[in-house]
Every structure is written in structure tokens, then in C-alpha cells.
Design a protein around this motif. Structure first.
Motif, PDB file in Angstrom:
ATOM      1  N   THR A   5       0.838  -1.206   0.000  1.00  0.00           N
ATOM      2  CA  THR A   5       0.000   0.000   0.000  1.00  0.00           C
ATOM      3  C   THR A   5       0.873   1.257   0.000  1.00  0.00           C
ATOM      4  O   THR A   5       2.048   1.206   0.382  1.00  0.00           O
ATOM      5  CB  THR A   5      -0.907   0.044   1.247  1.00  0.00           C
ATOM      6  OG1 THR A   5      -0.096  -0.217   2.386  1.00  0.00           O
ATOM      7  CG2 THR A   5      -2.019  -0.978   1.177  1.00  0.00           C
ATOM      8  N   TYR A   6       0.265   2.366  -0.436  1.00  0.00           N
ATOM      9  CA  TYR A   6       0.990   3.635  -0.488  1.00  0.00           C
ATOM     10  C   TYR A   6       0.780   4.429   0.800  1.00  0.00           C
ATOM     11  O   TYR A   6      -0.350   4.542   1.289  1.00  0.00           O
ATOM     12  CB  TYR A   6       0.510   4.461  -1.692  1.00  0.00           C
ATOM     13  CG  TYR A   6       1.057   3.935  -3.003  1.00  0.00           C
ATOM     14  CD1 TYR A   6       0.525   2.798  -3.596  1.00  0.00           C
ATOM     15  CD2 TYR A   6       2.129   4.579  -3.636  1.00  0.00           C
ATOM     16  CE1 TYR A   6       1.043   2.308  -4.785  1.00  0.00           C
ATOM     17  CE2 TYR A   6       2.646   4.091  -4.831  1.00  0.00           C
ATOM     18  CZ  TYR A   6       2.108   2.959  -5.402  1.00  0.00           C
ATOM     19  OH  TYR A   6       2.621   2.469  -6.564  1.00  0.00           O
ATOM     20  N   ASN A   7       1.881   4.941   1.332  1.00  0.00           N
ATOM     21  CA  ASN A   7       1.834   5.875   2.457  1.00  0.00           C
ATOM     22  C   ASN A   7       2.544   7.139   2.019  1.00  0.00           C
ATOM     23  O   ASN A   7       3.709   7.067   1.598  1.00  0.00           O
ATOM     24  CB  ASN A   7       2.589   5.311   3.668  1.00  0.00           C
ATOM     25  CG  ASN A   7       1.789   4.239   4.352  1.00  0.00           C
ATOM     26  OD1 ASN A   7       0.565   4.340   4.436  1.00  0.00           O
ATOM     27  ND2 ASN A   7       2.451   3.197   4.800  1.00  0.00           N
ATOM     28  N   GLY A   9       2.383   8.853  -0.567  1.00  0.00           N
ATOM     29  CA  GLY A   9       2.843   8.803  -1.954  1.00  0.00           C
ATOM     30  C   GLY A   9       3.995   7.854  -2.213  1.00  0.00           C
ATOM     31  O   GLY A   9       4.678   7.959  -3.225  1.00  0.00           O
ATOM     32  N   GLU A  10       4.191   6.896  -1.304  1.00  0.00           N
ATOM     33  CA  GLU A  10       5.299   5.955  -1.504  1.00  0.00           C
ATOM     34  C   GLU A  10       4.830   4.532  -1.219  1.00  0.00           C
ATOM     35  O   GLU A  10       4.124   4.294  -0.237  1.00  0.00           O
ATOM     36  CB  GLU A  10       6.460   6.325  -0.572  1.00  0.00           C
ATOM     37  CG  GLU A  10       7.683   5.528  -0.881  1.00  0.00           C
ATOM     38  CD  GLU A  10       8.893   5.897  -0.028  1.00  0.00           C
ATOM     39  OE1 GLU A  10       9.886   5.198  -0.155  1.00  0.00           O
ATOM     40  OE2 GLU A  10       8.825   6.859   0.756  1.00  0.00           O
ATOM     41  N   LEU A  11       5.251   3.586  -2.067  1.00  0.00           N
ATOM     42  CA  LEU A  11       4.799   2.198  -1.903  1.00  0.00           C
ATOM     43  C   LEU A  11       5.564   1.500  -0.772  1.00  0.00           C
ATOM     44  O   LEU A  11       6.790   1.528  -0.718  1.00  0.00           O
ATOM     45  CB  LEU A  11       4.997   1.417  -3.211  1.00  0.00           C
ATOM     46  CG  LEU A  11       4.549  -0.056  -3.165  1.00  0.00           C
ATOM     47  CD1 LEU A  11       3.046  -0.192  -2.903  1.00  0.00           C
ATOM     48  CD2 LEU A  11       4.938  -0.791  -4.449  1.00  0.00           C
ATOM     49  N   PRO A  17       9.312   0.702   3.255  1.00  0.00           N
ATOM     50  CA  PRO A  17       9.255   1.338   1.931  1.00  0.00           C
ATOM     51  C   PRO A  17      10.057   0.505   0.924  1.00  0.00           C
ATOM     52  O   PRO A  17      11.197   0.134   1.226  1.00  0.00           O
ATOM     53  CB  PRO A  17       9.919   2.711   2.141  1.00  0.00           C
ATOM     54  CG  PRO A  17      10.414   2.750   3.536  1.00  0.00           C
ATOM     55  CD  PRO A  17      10.075   1.476   4.237  1.00  0.00           C
ATOM     56  N   THR A 333       6.525   3.482  -7.956  1.00  0.00           N
ATOM     57  CA  THR A 333       6.463   3.311  -6.502  1.00  0.00           C
ATOM     58  C   THR A 333       6.415   4.644  -5.759  1.00  0.00           C
ATOM     59  O   THR A 333       6.254   4.661  -4.545  1.00  0.00           O
ATOM     60  CB  THR A 333       7.667   2.509  -5.984  1.00  0.00           C
ATOM     61  OG1 THR A 333       8.858   3.289  -6.200  1.00  0.00           O
ATOM     62  CG2 THR A 333       7.798   1.184  -6.705  1.00  0.00           C
ATOM     63  N   LYS A 334       6.588   5.746  -6.493  1.00  0.00           N
ATOM     64  CA  LYS A 334       6.511   7.068  -5.853  1.00  0.00           C
ATOM     65  C   LYS A 334       5.677   8.002  -6.699  1.00  0.00           C
ATOM     66  O   LYS A 334       5.640   7.857  -7.923  1.00  0.00           O
ATOM     67  CB  LYS A 334       7.916   7.657  -5.703  1.00  0.00           C
ATOM     68  CG  LYS A 334       8.604   7.190  -4.446  1.00  0.00           C
ATOM     69  CD  LYS A 334       9.798   8.062  -4.067  1.00  0.00           C
ATOM     70  CE  LYS A 334      10.367   7.552  -2.766  1.00  0.00           C
ATOM     71  NZ  LYS A 334      11.802   7.353  -2.761  1.00  0.00           N
ATOM     72  N   VAL A 337      -0.617   8.169  -6.310  1.00  0.00           N
ATOM     73  CA  VAL A 337      -1.101   6.917  -5.732  1.00  0.00           C
ATOM     74  C   VAL A 337      -2.137   6.318  -6.686  1.00  0.00           C
ATOM     75  O   VAL A 337      -3.057   7.024  -7.113  1.00  0.00           O
ATOM     76  CB  VAL A 337      -1.717   7.182  -4.345  1.00  0.00           C
ATOM     77  CG1 VAL A 337      -2.322   5.910  -3.766  1.00  0.00           C
ATOM     78  CG2 VAL A 337      -0.675   7.764  -3.407  1.00  0.00           C
TER      79      VAL A 337
END
Ligand SMILES: *Cc1c(COP(=O)(O)O)cnc(C)c1O
Length: 429
Positions: A5-7, A9-11, A17, A333-334, A337
Motif C-alpha cells: 500500500t501507499y503511504n 505517496g510511496e509504496l 518502503p 512506486t513514488k 497513488v
């Protein structure tokens, strides 16, 4: 669905991460989520609990011994298709009496190993031809053993449940199993066997099967066969209903384990109460969504009307797109989202691209005509639903060392297979 999941804007894989893993280990790298793996196993175990089945994970879907050990620790058994998979299963701590052995071409060597595994031998040989059964009987006789065998019957199911031609196995004219209309006669014949006991029926109709109807059809036919045999005094102790339960590739297409169970459990519950034992062989429904393949953009370029994103993962790492024309959701990955993983996903500013690898084959692609946010050299991308038939089908084509594999558990991660080296490539030559 999974723990990728993305937090901000990062996977993340669970609490790690993925960029951290890439920075430490490079790319391409397979990243697995331990808690996704366990959850998917448990959902199946809970849904089918009324049948008290042996759940024999199809080890060919993702065979790293650390993955296998994680499942063995949950009480899971193994469905193997070769001597190498027997070795992996035992090495991971699986009890031999939780192992079933499928495959159309078992060699004497493989059968002998399975007959004596942990001195008790494996739980069941799923024979795929009459000749194989008699060969098992012969080899068991030499060792003075009485192994259990099933005949893999081919129920000639017409509805293939949306699966690809290359992974559908339940019709006549496949190389798998024995036509069900020939099966009863063979069970009668096999009563003459002095060593192998043909007391089980095995089904595996292909995968992924996204609807329950083909299972109902196949199981109903298998039960009719066991009833016919019972009338002749031949008792069937075990029914192995195979695997092929769907996973999430294109969005929300996979029915939950409970939906399959709702269709299948009522067919078998009374039989189980009377002593019938049930085996399931799920593979991708456990491992597929537990893994992603992380890759890095090397170059972008225009070719005619197309735009290509050239990444450092290739068909040798993940062959499914070119082998089965299968869809894997891909996303950077960045940054933006992804609002969903639907194959139809579009966002403002996206571009139509082919995501390709460096191998000298036009079949070397991960996605074709895919809408993605703009990508540039150095960006990381995640290829989703890569836990099953990803690393286990990887090769060294183009002398590419195979990817590293990492298992994430909460905020920790562990390299469960180091990246191959050039020395690994020539070892044994
Ligand atoms: C591959 C295979 C399975 C598992 O299929 P999935 O789609 O991964 O669930 C089960 N049984 C047999 C005999 C197989 O060959």
C-alpha cells in the motif's frame, strides 16, 4: 487483497518502503509480504474447515523454501510435481504425510524418493496414467511398500472459467489425467495390484478458474464415479479436488475463498461425515498477491507511434505476460497513488506505453499499450500479482542472473534468496 500500500505517496511492503529495499539490494527484486501469504492461506483453511481438508500448497507457484516454511508453520501440506519439489518441501520441514505428488512423467528415481521420504513415504501419488500406476505398483513391490495412489481423472469440464488455453487442463485431449469415462474400468483393474492402493480420486481442472461452476461440475462427476465404484465394493478414501482458485490480477476478479467453499462444501460435507478425506491444492490463491516484482526504469524511447519504457526486469524474471498474455498491474512506486488496480485505470496526464525488458526478443515485455503516469530513467516500478509463477518460472536467458527475493514481515525484511552472480551462471559448466 494484500499488504502493498501507499503511504504519503510511496509504496510500502507491509511497513517497509520498497525504495529502501531497492537501495540496499538493487533491482530487479521480488518482494513478498509474509502476512499476505499467511492471511491468504488462513482464509482458505477457514473457509474449507468444515471438510477438515489437507491443504496442499502447490509449491510450483512459489517455491522458495522460506516461503514454503512459512506455510508449513501454519500447518499447510504440499502439492509437488517433481523430485526437486519433494526436496524443497522436505527441506522446508514439511511432513511427508502431508505431501501429494502430481505430474504426468514421474521418473522411477522420483517415485523411489517419494516412496521412502521420511521413511513413511508421501501421502499420495496422483497418477496421471494407467501405466504410471502400474509402474508405481512395481516400484513399491521392490521395496515391500503399500503406498496410496489416486487416479487423476479428467472430468471433461466444458466451461473453462475464463482461464487461458495453456493453463486449462480439465478437458479431454489434454495431456493430464485419464478420461473419466475410462476411469471406473481402471479402478476395477487396479484392484489386482498387490502393492499400490488405488483408493483416491484426484481432480485438477486448470487455473485460474474465476467461477465456481466448473468445480461443481467436476466434483459432481467425481462423486458419481466414487458411487459407481462403491457399488462394486471399491472404497474411495480420499478425494483431491485440486487447485486453480483465482487471484487478483486485473482488479477485483477473484472470488473470496468463502465463495468457492460455499459452492463446494455442501457437495462434500455428508461424505466427509461418513469418512471421505478431502485434499485441496491451492497455489496462486495463496502466493500470487503476496509478491511484487520491483524494477527500475533504464531508458525511455519513442519507436514509430509507440513509447517504450525499458526496465531492468525482463521475461526471464516474469514470463507470464508473454507466455499467457497475462495482465499484471504496474505502477511507479513514488508519486501519484494508484486509485485502483483495474486494467481500465486512467488518470490525468497518463501516457500509453509498452513496458519492456532488455532481452533480445520482441516477446520480452511486461505490459503492452498500458496507460501509466510519465516515467523517467531511474524511477522504480512495481509489477503486482507476481508472487505466483514469477520467480519459480524465472530463467537465466541472455545470461541474466536471477533476481533477489526478499520476505517482509512487519517492519523487518530478510533476503531469502540472494541475487545470482555471474559465477552462479557458469557453475557446473
Ligand atoms: C499448478 C497446479 C495446482 C495449482 O494451481 P493454482 O492455479 O496455482 O492454484 C494444483 N494442482 C496441480 C496438479 C497443479 O499442476
Amino acid at each position: 487483497m494484500d499488504h502493498f500500500t501507499y503511504n504519503n505517496g510511496e509504496l510500502f511492503a507491509e511497513n517497509v518502503p520498497v525504495s529502501k529495499i531497492a537501495a540496499e539490494l538493487g533491482t530487479p527484486t521480488y518482494i513478498y509480504s509474509k502476512n499476505t501469504l499467511i492471511t491468504h492461506y488462513q482464509r482458505i483453511a477457514e473457509a474449507f474447515a468444515p471438510l477438515h481438508p489437507l491443504i496442499a500448497y502447490s509449491i510450483k507457484s512459489c517455491s522458495n523454501i522460506n516461503i514454503v516454511r512459512t506455510l508449513v508453520d501454519q500447518g499447510c501440506g504440499m502439492d509437488i510435481t517433481s523430485g526437486g519439489e519433494l526436496y524443497r518441501a522436505l527441506k522446508a520441514g514439511c511432513n511427508a504425510n502431508k505431501i501429494v505428488f502430481a505430474g504426468v512423467g514421474k521418473t522411477d528415481h522420483e517415485i523411489n524418493d517419494a516412496l521412502v521420504a521420511q521413511s513413511t513415504g508421501i501421502r499420495c501419488f496422483n497418477c496421471e496414467s494407467e501405466e504410471e500406476f502400474w509402474n508405481l505398483d512395481r516400484l513399491a513391490g521392490i521395496k515391500g511398500l503399500r503406498p496410496q495412489a489416486a487416479l487423476r481423472v479428467n472430468p471433461d469440464v466444458q466451461n473453462k472459467g475464463g482461464t487461458h488455453q495453456k493453463t486449462f487442463t480439465g478437458k479431454k485431449e489434454t495431456k493430464f489425467g485419464v478420461d473419466i469415462d475410462r476411469a471406473a474400468a481402471f479402478y476395477r483393474e487396479a484392484q489386482k495390484a498387490k502393492h499400490a492402493r488405488l483408493t483416491a480420486v484426484d481432480l485438477h481442472i486448470g487455473s485460474p478458474i474465476k467461477i465456481t461452476a466448473p468445480y461443481i461440475d467436476a466434483i459432481t462427476k467425481a462423486l458419481a464415479l466414487t458411487d459407481e465404484l462403491a457399488n462394486d465394493g471399491i472404497a474411495i478414501e480420499t478425494l483431491d479436488i485440486g487447485g486453480g482458485y483465482a487471484a487478483f490480477y486485473e482488479g477485483n476478479e477473484a472470488p473470496p475463498a468463502s465463495a468457492y467453499a460455499q459452492a463446494i462444501v455442501p457437495l462434500l460435507k455428508d461424505r466427509v461425515a461418513k469418512g471421505l478425506k478431502i485434499v485441496l491444492e491451492p497455489g496462486r490463491s495463496i502466493s500470487c498477491n503476496a509478491g511484487i516484482l520491483l524494477a527500475q526504469v533504464q531508458y525511455t524511447k519513442i519507436g514509430g507511434t509507440k513509447k517504450f519504457i525499458i526496465v531492468d526486469a525482463a521475461m526471464n524474471d516474469l514470463i507470464r505476460p508473454t507466455l499467457y498474455e497475462s495482465y499484471h498491474f504496474i505502477w511507479p512506486t513514488k508519486g501519484i497513488v494508484p486509485p485502483s488496480r483495474q486494467s481500465s485505470l486512467r488518470i490525468a496526464g497518463d501516457e500509453k506505453v509498452d513496458v519492456v525488458g532488455p532481452i533480445c526478443e520482441s516477446g520480452d515485455y511486461l505490459a503492452k499499450d498500458r496507460y501509466l503516469p510519465p516515467l523517467k530513467r531511474g524511477d522504480l516500478i512495481a509489477v503486482y500479482s507476481a508472487g505466483a509463477y514469477g520467480m519459480s518460472m524465472a530463467s537465466n536467458y541472455n545470461a541474466r542472473p536471477r533476481a533477489a527475493e526478499v520476505l517482509v514481515d512487519g517492519d523487518r525484511y530478510q533476503v531469502i534468496r540472494r541475487r545470482e552472480t555471474y559465477e552462479d551462471l557458469v557453475r557446473g559448466e
